[in-house]
Write an enzyme that holds these catalytic residues in place. Structure first.
Site, PDB file in Angstrom:
ATOM      1  N   ARG A 109     -59.484 -32.916  17.534  1.00  0.00           N
ATOM      2  CA  ARG A 109     -59.073 -32.411  18.858  1.00  0.00           C
ATOM      3  C   ARG A 109     -57.574 -32.128  18.941  1.00  0.00           C
ATOM      4  O   ARG A 109     -56.975 -32.290  20.001  1.00  0.00           O
ATOM      5  CB  ARG A 109     -59.466 -33.369  19.983  1.00  0.00           C
ATOM      6  N   ARG A 113     -56.237 -30.079  25.294  1.00  0.00           N
ATOM      7  CA  ARG A 113     -55.487 -30.298  26.526  1.00  0.00           C
ATOM      8  C   ARG A 113     -54.198 -31.077  26.391  1.00  0.00           C
ATOM      9  O   ARG A 113     -53.395 -31.080  27.324  1.00  0.00           O
ATOM     10  CB  ARG A 113     -56.392 -30.958  27.569  1.00  0.00           C
ATOM     11  N   ARG A 134     -55.712 -21.199  28.293  1.00  0.00           N
ATOM     12  CA  ARG A 134     -57.059 -21.407  28.804  1.00  0.00           C
ATOM     13  C   ARG A 134     -57.155 -21.258  30.336  1.00  0.00           C
ATOM     14  O   ARG A 134     -58.256 -21.319  30.881  1.00  0.00           O
ATOM     15  CB  ARG A 134     -57.540 -22.822  28.419  1.00  0.00           C
ATOM     16  N   ASP A 145     -66.797 -25.570  19.596  1.00  0.00           N
ATOM     17  CA  ASP A 145     -67.419 -26.787  20.118  1.00  0.00           C
ATOM     18  C   ASP A 145     -68.761 -26.970  19.430  1.00  0.00           C
ATOM     19  O   ASP A 145     -69.364 -25.997  18.964  1.00  0.00           O
ATOM     20  CB  ASP A 145     -67.607 -26.707  21.636  1.00  0.00           C
ATOM     21  N   TYR A 175     -77.350 -34.494  23.376  1.00  0.00           N
ATOM     22  CA  TYR A 175     -77.007 -33.616  24.508  1.00  0.00           C
ATOM     23  C   TYR A 175     -78.237 -32.879  25.028  1.00  0.00           C
ATOM     24  O   TYR A 175     -78.425 -32.736  26.236  1.00  0.00           O
ATOM     25  CB  TYR A 175     -75.906 -32.622  24.112  1.00  0.00           C
TER      26      TYR A 175
END
Ligand code: CP3
Length: 360
Positions: A42, A46, A55, A91, A166
């Site tokens: 990652r 962010r 983004r 992702d 998921y």
């Protein structure tokens, strides 16, 4: 392992660059690199203001299908931190979306599936991924290998169990209870589901390899929810189908999960060249469990980056030292960069790691 030291010119590798001295690739193949390689799971994301700016007007999934944006976001942490590898900005759910599964990545939550897959009919209705459907990702890989110079590019996919979690839960889950319920109560449907997800992961990874990625990582982030016995019975054969299916591709394969202390040996057996270790298991302990011919990746606690420079320095030194027990060590965090992380601390970690000497 030795066959990876001299990668065979495998089929479909015309696109791949020759990077014989890249520390990340040398270490991943079990050789002795010029310095301890370091990158961060990652690392694109962010924690970087330049990422948040890019983004601002684009959803996560739209960004993942925009090759120019993927290229730029992937390059940001390489430019800023001087890490030894880039990881493709994408992702784990991207191939599912590409195949036609209705799901979204909800900010602050994660992937949310419109119609969770919990029945035999639901599994039968899962679409098959065609490599054409992830062509924007392949295009991003081509743009990146042209831009990265000597820095290797890591491609990735979600492992069958983590993808299944998921799909079955319908979103992120603490206990994975519906997933395990399907696994225990209807093993035939479970194995069909994981086999199909193995095909999705394999197609996604092959598309990335054919486009030129230099290494791959299989993220089985939530496999640590399973006992070793259940992992072996319900998951390992499917992850082995993915990793084994890439054995002839000539790229190092890293296999990572969180809370996997009990599973590390089995995760290696699934076909990994590099075993990712979270922060709970010291690397020398991981080596004792898995064998001293293993290459490990990890394992600074992402939360330690909030504890000040003395702690960061001490922890980096300890981890590099413990990593010397392994045949090779790729420095990383024990899981992904937390969004609130000060990016200057990540740059500092790279400097610190590069100032220390590799092991054998
Ligand atoms: O820099 C890199 O490591 C590459 C980028 C990357 C992303 N997702 C970008 C992303 C990678 C390797 C992933 C894999 C991924 N996605 C995993 C496996 C790795 C892990 O962390 O265990 C998992 C479980 C997911 C599922 C997922 N996608 C989650 C849990 C989230 C976070 C949701 C949130 O907002 O907290 C996402 C979204 C996501 N994937 C973001 C990023 C940068 C955040 C989206 C945003 O910026 O708005």
């Amino acid at each position: 392992m030795t066959e990876l030291t001299q990668p065979a010119p495998a089929v479909g590798t015309a696109a791949r660059r020759h990077l014989p001295d890249a520390p990340f690739l040398v270490a991943a193949r079990g050789g002795v690199p010029a310095r301890v390689p370091v990158w961060f799971m990652r690392q694109a994301g962010r924690s970087l203001p330049e990422y948040r700016a890019l983004r601002a007007n684009t959803s996560m999934l739209a960004a993942c299908f925009d090759p120019e944006l993927v290229r730029e976001i992937t390059l940001q942490p390489v430019r800023r931190h001087g890490v030894d590898a880039a990881i493709l900005f994408s992702d784990i759910v991207v191939p599912l979306v590409a195949a036609g599964v209705d799901l979204d990545i909800v900010p602050g939550t994660g992937p949310v599936v419109a119609s969770p897959v919990r029945t035999t009919a639901g599994v039968a209705g899962l679409p098959v991924l065609d490599a054409e459907q992830v062509e924007p990702v392949a295009e991003a890989v081509r743009l990146l290998t042209a831009a990265l110079g000597e820095t290797p590019l890591i491609g990735f996919a979600g492992a069958p169990f983590t993808l299944a979690s998921y799909l079955v839960e319908g979103g992120p889950s603490r206990n994975h209870e519906r997933t395990k319920a399907l696994m225990y109560a209807d093993p035939a449907t479970w194995h069909t589901l994981l086999d199909r997800l193995a095909d999705v992961a394999l197609t996604f990874l092959r598309a990335q390899i054919d486009a030129g990625v230099d290494a791959v990582q299989l993220f089985d982030s939530w496999a640590g929810a399973l006992s070793l016995k259940d992992y072996r019975e319900f998951v390992l054969p499917h992850s082995a189908k993915v990793l084994g299916g890439l054995a002839d591709a000539g790229v190092p394969r890293t296999h990572f999960g969180v809370g996997t202390a009990a599973l590390l040996g089995a995760m290696r057996e699934a076909g990994a060249d590099v075993v990712g270790v979270d922060w709970r298991t010291p690397l020398d302990e991981a080596v004792r469990r898995v064998g001293d011919d293993v290459v490990v990746q990890g394992n600074l606690d992402p939360a330690a980056l909030f504890a000040g420079d003395d702690v960061v320095r001490r922890e980096v030194a300890r981890i590099v030292d413990e990593g010397r027990a392994a045949r090779g060590h790729v420095f990383n965090l024990g899981h992904g960069v937390l969004p609130e992380t000060d990016p200057a601390v990540l740059t500092r970690v790279v400097e610190l790691v590069h100032g220390l000497t590799p092991g054998r």
